[in-house]
Design an enzyme around this catalytic site. Sequence first.
Site, short mmCIF file in Angstrom:
data_model
loop_
_atom_site.label_atom_id
_atom_site.label_comp_id
_atom_site.label_asym_id
_atom_site.label_seq_id
_atom_site.Cartn_x
_atom_site.Cartn_y
_atom_site.Cartn_z
CB CYS A 1 12.79 9.70 8.04
SG CYS A 1 14.02 8.60 7.31
CB VAL B 1 -0.18 7.17 10.36
CG1 VAL B 1 -0.69 6.16 9.69
CG2 VAL B 1 -0.93 8.31 10.01
N GLY B 2 1.66 5.66 12.69
CA GLY B 2 2.47 4.29 13.00
C GLY B 2 2.09 4.02 14.57
N GLY C 1 6.31 5.87 8.03
CA GLY C 1 5.60 7.23 8.05
C GLY C 1 5.64 7.84 9.32
CB SER C 2 3.30 10.64 10.44
OG SER C 2 2.17 10.03 10.02
CG ASN C 3 6.41 9.39 15.50
OD1 ASN C 3 7.17 9.77 14.50
ND2 ASN C 3 6.65 8.83 16.35
CD GLU D 1 9.38 14.01 10.83
OE1 GLU D 1 8.06 13.67 10.80
OE2 GLU D 1 10.48 13.19 10.49
CD GLU E 1 12.72 2.26 11.54
OE1 GLU E 1 13.05 3.64 11.82
OE2 GLU E 1 13.42 1.36 11.81
CE LYS F 1 -2.15 3.20 1.85
NZ LYS F 1 -1.82 4.52 1.12
#
Length: 492
Positions: A283, A231-232, A227-229, A384, A249, A174
Amino acid sequence: MTIYRNYINGQWIESASSKTAENINPANTDDVLGTIKQATREEARSAVEAASEAFRDWRMTPAPTRGRIVARAARLLEDEKEALAQLLTREEGKTIAESRGELQRSINVTEFCAGEARRLNGETIQSELPSNFAYTIKQPLGVVACVTPWNFPVAIPIWKIAPALVAGNTVVFKPASLTPATAVRIVEIFEEAGIPKGVLNLIIGSGSEAGDEIISHRAVRAVSFTGSNDVGIRMYEQVSRRGAKVQCEMGGKNPVVVLEDADLDLAVESTAQGAFGSSGQRCTATSRAVVVNDVADEFVSRIVKRAESMRIGDGSKAETEMGPSVDESQFKTVLDYIGIGREDGAELKCGGERATGDGLDKGYFVRPTVFDRVTIDMRIAREEIFGPVLSVLRVKDFDEAMQVANDSDYGLSSSIFSNDAARIFRFVDEIETGMTHINSPTTGGEAHIPFGGIKATGIGDREQGSTALDFYTELKVVYVDYTGRKREGNLY
Ligand code: NAP
Ligand code: MG
């Protein structure tokens, strides 16, 4: 106009969805590459089902045979390198030199993983008992979901898909909604390399619908996410609850530490590369320069000069050093953070605005920005930004530099500029990041070296290098008793 299709069970299928979006060149918003149709939940489910069905045969395919397909993909990537680099620049905006670098990294990773197929070894272990021994085997997990961001839309998918396949898993990929064109080319290359139907599937759709459907599916035994924090972390909670494996990550707020004995030319050039390369959308980008007072004035004046000399523009032009932000939303985020930095009292030394003129008006260009006298409590020092914005934090000495460098939720990358071996190695011991660099930028990495972060940046096994297959395999332990006798005494 190209309509990006999903790849399900070996077929390219146009989505039945009526939700569409345009794929736009961020350097020139008049340039539309194609149309995305956001895959439905049902389509996402059928991709998982196809992968689940294909797993039975793929796991029984000898690993070196799986590796041969991945090796063929490496050769095809090599043939396609220039065309794919051009597409990557047009779709994501990075400079052509950066795109070629990303392609080379992808080729290297694919070659490395193909080789790993012949090293999928366990160990044999001596027993406490006579005529007994144990051994371990590495087995695949099942269906793996690879959910990836837009900023390295070729390399990141490849550094997940290649090891997942070599290990014997089947994959549902995805990609980020912003980068479907490169995603389609990657999957076409694996198709041409001979991947059996159902083993690799592609779903182009939104994270919140198609993505959510994939990661929530019971048949998905592992999710590898970059990806971003926000979402992760949500994904980690959701997926780990059903006992499936998750690797995340996520973001970074990477510091360089510049000591009084540093080679300042080197420190300035490396900081500029780290902060403004890929428009700050890495990143591992350098977003904090922690500089001791003795050299801070000189460092700031030189980095400002370097930032102002940066050639901004369409990444496809050879002379361009920095491209645009990836889309309007990212562009606005960067400008918002610049506003926040000003309000919080940081000293804006250069940039701080949209870049216009010379054909830049049609793209999402932000001038390379340097803030001086940033303090560690300011939002621009903590969050970030993902744009070409550098915060300089002045400190009195090495000890304070360590404290400020480590005062972050994130822990991805870092670097130090100094020629004092004792302080360099103290830095290596004490810096709270998963990767660190000495006298070189915070960015960059090699295909055969593990990659990843600690603290809020990373959850789970490291990607790439000697650890690339750890996440994608389970270890099974086998006890063998060839005495043929009933066992005496108690064993635990
Ligand atoms: P993102 O918004 O978190 O999206 C990443 C991926 O997750 C996209 O494919 C996205 O789909 C998908 N997604 C979003 N919500 C989801 C959900 N609820 N369920 C399933 N999937 C979902 O990140 P991004 O903006 O693309 O990338 C930038 C971020 O990546 C930065 O924070 C950067 O630091 C981080 N990054 C980290 C590393 C590392 O190795 N540490 C490397 C590169 C980038 P959509 O695109 O459809 O939203
Ligand atoms: Mg685009």
